[in-house]
Design a protein around this motif. Structure first.
Motif, PDB file in Angstrom:
ATOM      1  N   GLU A 154       0.829  -1.205   0.000  1.00 14.97           N
ATOM      2  CA  GLU A 154       0.000   0.000   0.000  1.00 14.97           C
ATOM      3  C   GLU A 154       0.865   1.258   0.000  1.00 14.97           C
ATOM      4  OE1 GLU A 154      -2.156  -3.456   1.293  1.00 14.97           O
ATOM      5  OE2 GLU A 154      -0.333  -2.551   2.156  1.00 14.97           O
ATOM      6  N   ASP A 155       1.943   1.237   0.783  1.00 19.78           N
ATOM      7  CA  ASP A 155       2.833   2.407   0.838  1.00 19.78           C
ATOM      8  C   ASP A 155       3.540   2.617  -0.502  1.00 19.78           C
ATOM      9  OD1 ASP A 155       2.140   2.890   3.446  1.00 19.78           O
ATOM     10  OD2 ASP A 155       3.892   1.898   4.312  1.00 19.78           O
ATOM     11  N   ALA A 156       3.929   1.517  -1.154  1.00 21.28           N
ATOM     12  CA  ALA A 156       4.582   1.625  -2.458  1.00 21.28           C
ATOM     13  C   ALA A 156       3.637   2.244  -3.480  1.00 21.28           C
ATOM     14  CB  ALA A 156       5.049   0.252  -2.931  1.00 21.28           C
ATOM     15  N   LEU A 157       2.386   1.820  -3.457  1.00 20.25           N
ATOM     16  CA  LEU A 157       1.399   2.359  -4.404  1.00 20.25           C
ATOM     17  C   LEU A 157       1.091   3.826  -4.106  1.00 20.25           C
ATOM     18  CD1 LEU A 157      -1.042  -0.689  -4.681  1.00 20.25           C
ATOM     19  CD2 LEU A 157       0.549   0.151  -6.425  1.00 20.25           C
ATOM     20  N   LYS A 158       1.066   4.196  -2.825  1.00 21.39           N
ATOM     21  CA  LYS A 158       0.842   5.601  -2.457  1.00 21.39           C
ATOM     22  C   LYS A 158       1.955   6.481  -3.009  1.00 21.39           C
ATOM     23  CE  LYS A 158      -1.610   4.963   1.955  1.00 21.39           C
ATOM     24  NZ  LYS A 158      -1.464   5.090   3.428  1.00 21.39           N
ATOM     25  N   LEU A 159       3.205   6.029  -2.815  1.00 21.17           N
ATOM     26  CA  LEU A 159       4.337   6.813  -3.285  1.00 21.17           C
ATOM     27  C   LEU A 159       4.374   6.856  -4.812  1.00 21.17           C
ATOM     28  CD1 LEU A 159       6.879   8.429  -2.798  1.00 21.17           C
ATOM     29  CD2 LEU A 159       8.151   6.288  -2.517  1.00 21.17           C
ATOM     30  N   GLN A 160       4.082   5.740  -5.444  1.00 17.53           N
ATOM     31  CA  GLN A 160       4.049   5.704  -6.906  1.00 17.53           C
ATOM     32  C   GLN A 160       3.000   6.685  -7.446  1.00 17.53           C
ATOM     33  OE1 GLN A 160       5.859   3.413  -9.291  1.00 17.53           O
ATOM     34  NE2 GLN A 160       5.138   5.131 -10.532  1.00 17.53           N
ATOM     35  N   GLU A 283       1.611  -5.884  -9.723  1.00 12.89           N
ATOM     36  CA  GLU A 283       0.999  -6.854  -8.807  1.00 12.89           C
ATOM     37  C   GLU A 283       1.806  -8.150  -8.766  1.00 12.89           C
ATOM     38  OE1 GLU A 283      -1.836  -6.632 -12.481  1.00 12.89           O
ATOM     39  OE2 GLU A 283      -0.617  -5.255 -11.262  1.00 12.89           O
ATOM     40  N   HIS A 284       2.484  -8.477  -9.882  1.00 11.50           N
ATOM     41  CA  HIS A 284       3.335  -9.662  -9.888  1.00 11.50           C
ATOM     42  C   HIS A 284       4.584  -9.437  -9.031  1.00 11.50           C
ATOM     43  CE1 HIS A 284       1.269 -10.168 -13.976  1.00 11.50           C
ATOM     44  NE2 HIS A 284       0.721 -11.023 -13.141  1.00 11.50           N
ATOM     45  N   LEU A 285       5.084  -8.208  -9.030  1.00 13.95           N
ATOM     46  CA  LEU A 285       6.215  -7.883  -8.161  1.00 13.95           C
ATOM     47  C   LEU A 285       5.820  -8.047  -6.699  1.00 13.95           C
ATOM     48  CD1 LEU A 285       9.087  -5.654  -8.311  1.00 13.95           C
ATOM     49  CD2 LEU A 285       7.508  -4.980  -6.521  1.00 13.95           C
ATOM     50  N   PHE A 286       4.597  -7.618  -6.345  1.00 13.89           N
ATOM     51  CA  PHE A 286       4.140  -7.763  -4.966  1.00 13.89           C
ATOM     52  C   PHE A 286       3.985  -9.238  -4.590  1.00 13.89           C
ATOM     53  CE2 PHE A 286       1.966  -3.378  -5.442  1.00 13.89           C
ATOM     54  CZ  PHE A 286       3.145  -2.744  -5.093  1.00 13.89           C
ATOM     55  N   ILE A 287       3.549 -10.058  -5.549  1.00 14.81           N
ATOM     56  CA  ILE A 287       3.447 -11.501  -5.287  1.00 14.81           C
ATOM     57  C   ILE A 287       4.842 -12.067  -5.014  1.00 14.81           C
ATOM     58  CG2 ILE A 287       2.938 -13.752  -6.344  1.00 14.81           C
ATOM     59  CD1 ILE A 287       0.624 -12.347  -7.843  1.00 14.81           C
ATOM     60  N   HIS A 288       5.808 -11.656  -5.842  1.00 14.58           N
ATOM     61  CA  HIS A 288       7.193 -12.095  -5.631  1.00 14.58           C
ATOM     62  C   HIS A 288       7.688 -11.649  -4.258  1.00 14.58           C
ATOM     63  CE1 HIS A 288      11.428 -12.949  -6.605  1.00 14.58           C
ATOM     64  NE2 HIS A 288      11.690 -11.822  -5.970  1.00 14.58           N
ATOM     65  N   PHE A 289       7.397 -10.423  -3.891  1.00 19.15           N
ATOM     66  CA  PHE A 289       7.790  -9.876  -2.585  1.00 19.15           C
ATOM     67  C   PHE A 289       7.242 -10.737  -1.448  1.00 19.15           C
ATOM     68  CE2 PHE A 289       6.091  -7.012   0.822  1.00 19.15           C
ATOM     69  CZ  PHE A 289       7.287  -6.764   1.474  1.00 19.15           C
ATOM     70  N   ASN A 290       5.961 -11.063  -1.508  1.00 21.75           N
ATOM     71  CA  ASN A 290       5.336 -11.858  -0.447  1.00 21.75           C
ATOM     72  C   ASN A 290       5.845 -13.289  -0.444  1.00 21.75           C
ATOM     73  OD1 ASN A 290       3.546  -9.950   0.868  1.00 21.75           O
ATOM     74  ND2 ASN A 290       2.372  -9.911  -1.023  1.00 21.75           N
ATOM     75  N   ASN A 291       6.086 -13.850  -1.622  1.00 22.00           N
ATOM     76  CA  ASN A 291       6.646 -15.206  -1.689  1.00 22.00           C
ATOM     77  C   ASN A 291       8.051 -15.249  -1.090  1.00 22.00           C
ATOM     78  OD1 ASN A 291       4.360 -16.220  -2.929  1.00 22.00           O
ATOM     79  ND2 ASN A 291       5.196 -16.122  -5.000  1.00 22.00           N
ATOM     80  N   SER A 292       8.826 -14.216  -1.375  1.00 27.10           N
ATOM     81  CA  SER A 292      10.186 -14.150  -0.830  1.00 27.10           C
ATOM     82  C   SER A 292      10.152 -14.051   0.689  1.00 27.10           C
ATOM     83  CB  SER A 292      10.942 -12.946  -1.415  1.00 27.10           C
ATOM     84  OG  SER A 292      11.148 -13.101  -2.801  1.00 27.10           O
ATOM     85  N   LYS A 293       9.239 -13.242   1.202  1.00 31.17           N
ATOM     86  CA  LYS A 293       9.098 -13.130   2.662  1.00 31.17           C
ATOM     87  C   LYS A 293       8.774 -14.483   3.275  1.00 31.17           C
ATOM     88  CE  LYS A 293       6.014  -9.933   3.335  1.00 31.17           C
ATOM     89  NZ  LYS A 293       5.139  -9.016   4.102  1.00 31.17           N
ATOM     90  N   GLU A 294       7.878 -15.234   2.638  1.00 36.22           N
ATOM     91  CA  GLU A 294       7.483 -16.541   3.174  1.00 36.22           C
ATOM     92  C   GLU A 294       8.651 -17.520   3.093  1.00 36.22           C
ATOM     93  OE1 GLU A 294       5.415 -19.366   5.065  1.00 36.22           O
ATOM     94  OE2 GLU A 294       4.839 -17.258   4.818  1.00 36.22           O
ATOM     95  N   GLU A 295       9.395 -17.493   1.997  1.00 35.90           N
ATOM     96  CA  GLU A 295      10.581 -18.354   1.869  1.00 35.90           C
ATOM     97  C   GLU A 295      11.605 -18.026   2.946  1.00 35.90           C
ATOM     98  OE1 GLU A 295      11.207 -19.632  -2.771  1.00 35.90           O
ATOM     99  OE2 GLU A 295      11.864 -17.633  -2.177  1.00 35.90           O
ATOM    100  N   ASN A 296      11.813 -16.736   3.178  1.00 39.58           N
ATOM    101  CA  ASN A 296      12.778 -16.312   4.197  1.00 39.58           C
ATOM    102  C   ASN A 296      12.331 -16.741   5.585  1.00 39.58           C
ATOM    103  OD1 ASN A 296      14.270 -15.082   2.183  1.00 39.58           O
ATOM    104  ND2 ASN A 296      13.375 -13.073   2.500  1.00 39.58           N
ATOM    105  N   LYS A 297      11.026 -16.672   5.825  1.00 38.48           N
ATOM    106  CA  LYS A 297      10.471 -17.076   7.124  1.00 38.48           C
ATOM    107  C   LYS A 297      10.697 -18.570   7.351  1.00 38.48           C
ATOM    108  CE  LYS A 297       6.115 -17.281   9.716  1.00 38.48           C
ATOM    109  NZ  LYS A 297       4.653 -16.982   9.671  1.00 38.48           N
TER     110      LYS A 297
END
Length: 401
Positions: A154-160, A283-297
């Protein structure tokens, strides 16, 4: 002019061809990723902007003065990192944005005429909206001159949206990195603890070195195919994992740290391969972001288990040492080691001495199961684990004297 996917393809091809021409004209030239990186980050920067130094011209001082009383934005230049002026907004040192394993990274490429006021406009917006971020501005004008790390879509979209609708910022935007996905000339990446741009430069250097004797083959599609094959062999089937470790200088990393780094690299190259597809959207970048977070977790949980195994291994060292010492004195060091290994391998308790109740202690403490778990977790042999237990105990005794 917005950099479309077709424009990105053209610019990437031109960049690769530039280096192919360098090699054709200078066959003995030694490809160094740092040279590629330095050339890469200045793509699209006007020649007149090369002499701009945000520190020497007073911009660093100006930004620090402008935000000196701002409760939501701390601006400073670290003695140990003086190339950048840093802008941060998080509650405490423990706030999740600072310790997050992954960020949404936005690169805002402003020219020298707009960077002073433009940066003030951007960080005032972030401050007024209390958007948490960790950011920096480089001394030089480059396509990653302003880098903002966020942990919220949400913050990324606000700034964009803010940048899209601010004419002053639009007038000052330079072309983004063509090797990176961009939304209206704002490039995006997720790179964990590494540098996306630096590692793209490293990948290009590896590619060029592989093609030094086939320079006419150098083109964008060949590079993409090369990266895809490299990615598969390094991270998926792991046929060339050691080559990757050597290429990226990870030879001296500890095993636990190495697991984190390999995953981080995998995510960077995965993002590159995804983002060059014409249908890739934000939106695909955000999916990648969330997938990476889950992998890191998930990896973090595994690492915690490994650390517990290591602690447990150290705790069990005395009983293993006791067993080895008694059997080595009774038979020989070689027989002692081989019998302990055979017990772990076969679960035949007759391999162990009954002296000092060793055999029963091994069974009661589940030493066999523990050693096998360590072997699996660290991809090592039973002999290596037993030897490590003996070393740990010896070193701890020496350290206590």
């Amino acid at each position: 002019m917005i950099m479309t996917i077709n424009k990105r393809y053209v610019e990437m091809e031109k960049f690769l061809k530039f280096w192919a021409d360098i090699l054709k004209q200078n066959p003995e030239y030694n490809i160094n990723y740092k040279s590629i990186y330095n050339r890469l980050i200045t793509l699209g920067v006007p020649t007149d902007d090369f002499g701009c130094n945000n520190n020497e011209n007073g911009n660093f001082d100006y930004w620090q003065q402008q935000f000196s009383g701002n409760v939501n934005t701390k601006v400073f230049v670290s003695i140990n990192w003086s190339y950048f002026c840093q802008f941060i907004n998080y509650y405490t040192d423990e706030h999740s944005i600072k310790n997050a394993s992954e960020h949404i990274k936005m690169y805002i490429p402003l020219d020298r005429k707009h960077i002073k006021k433009g940066a003030e406009i951007i960080f005032n917006f972030l401050s007024k909206n209390d958007i948490k971020h960790i950011s920096k501005i480089a001394t030089d004008i480059r396509f990653d001159g302003i880098v903002i790390r966020l942990t919220s879509e949400e913050d990324a979209l606000k700034l964009q949206n803010f940048i899209d609708n601010n004419q002053y910022l639009q007038d000052g935007l330079l072309p983004p990195n063509p090797f990176t996905f961009n939304q209206n000339n704002i490039a995006y990446a997720c790179d964990g603890m590494l540098s996306y741009n630096e590692n793209i430069a490293k990948m290009i250097a590896i590619y060029l070195n592989k093609r030094k004797n086939e320079l006419d083959k150098i083109k964008l599609q060949d590079f993409i195919n090369f990266v895809y094959e490299y990615f598969q062999n390094a991270f998926i089937n792991k046929m060339n994992e050691q080559e990757f470790i050597d290429n990226f200088g990870l030879i001296k990393e500890g095993k636990i740290f190495l697991k984190e780094r390999i995953l981080n690299y995998k995510q960077i190259f995965e993002l590159f391969l995804k983002s060059i597809h014409p249908d890739f959207k934000i939106e695909h970048l955000f999916i990648h972001f969330n997938n990476s977070k889950e992998e890191n977790k998930q990896l973090s949980q595994i690492i915690c288990q490994l650390k517990q195994l290591k602690i447990r291994q150290f705790e069990l060292s005395p009983i293993i040492v006791d067993c080895y010492t008694i059997m080595a004195a009774k038979y020989s060091p070689e027989i002692a080691m081989n019998n302990i290994i055979e017990y772990i391998r076969s679960n035949n308790s007759a391999c162990l001495t009954r002296d000092n109740n060793i055999r029963q202690k091994f069974i009661d403490l589940n030493i066999r199961e523990h050693v096998l778990a360590v072997c699996k977790a660290y991809d090592c042999s039973i002999r290596e684990v037993i030897s490590k237990c003996l070393d740990n105990f010896t070193n701890s005794k020496l350290g206590s004297k």
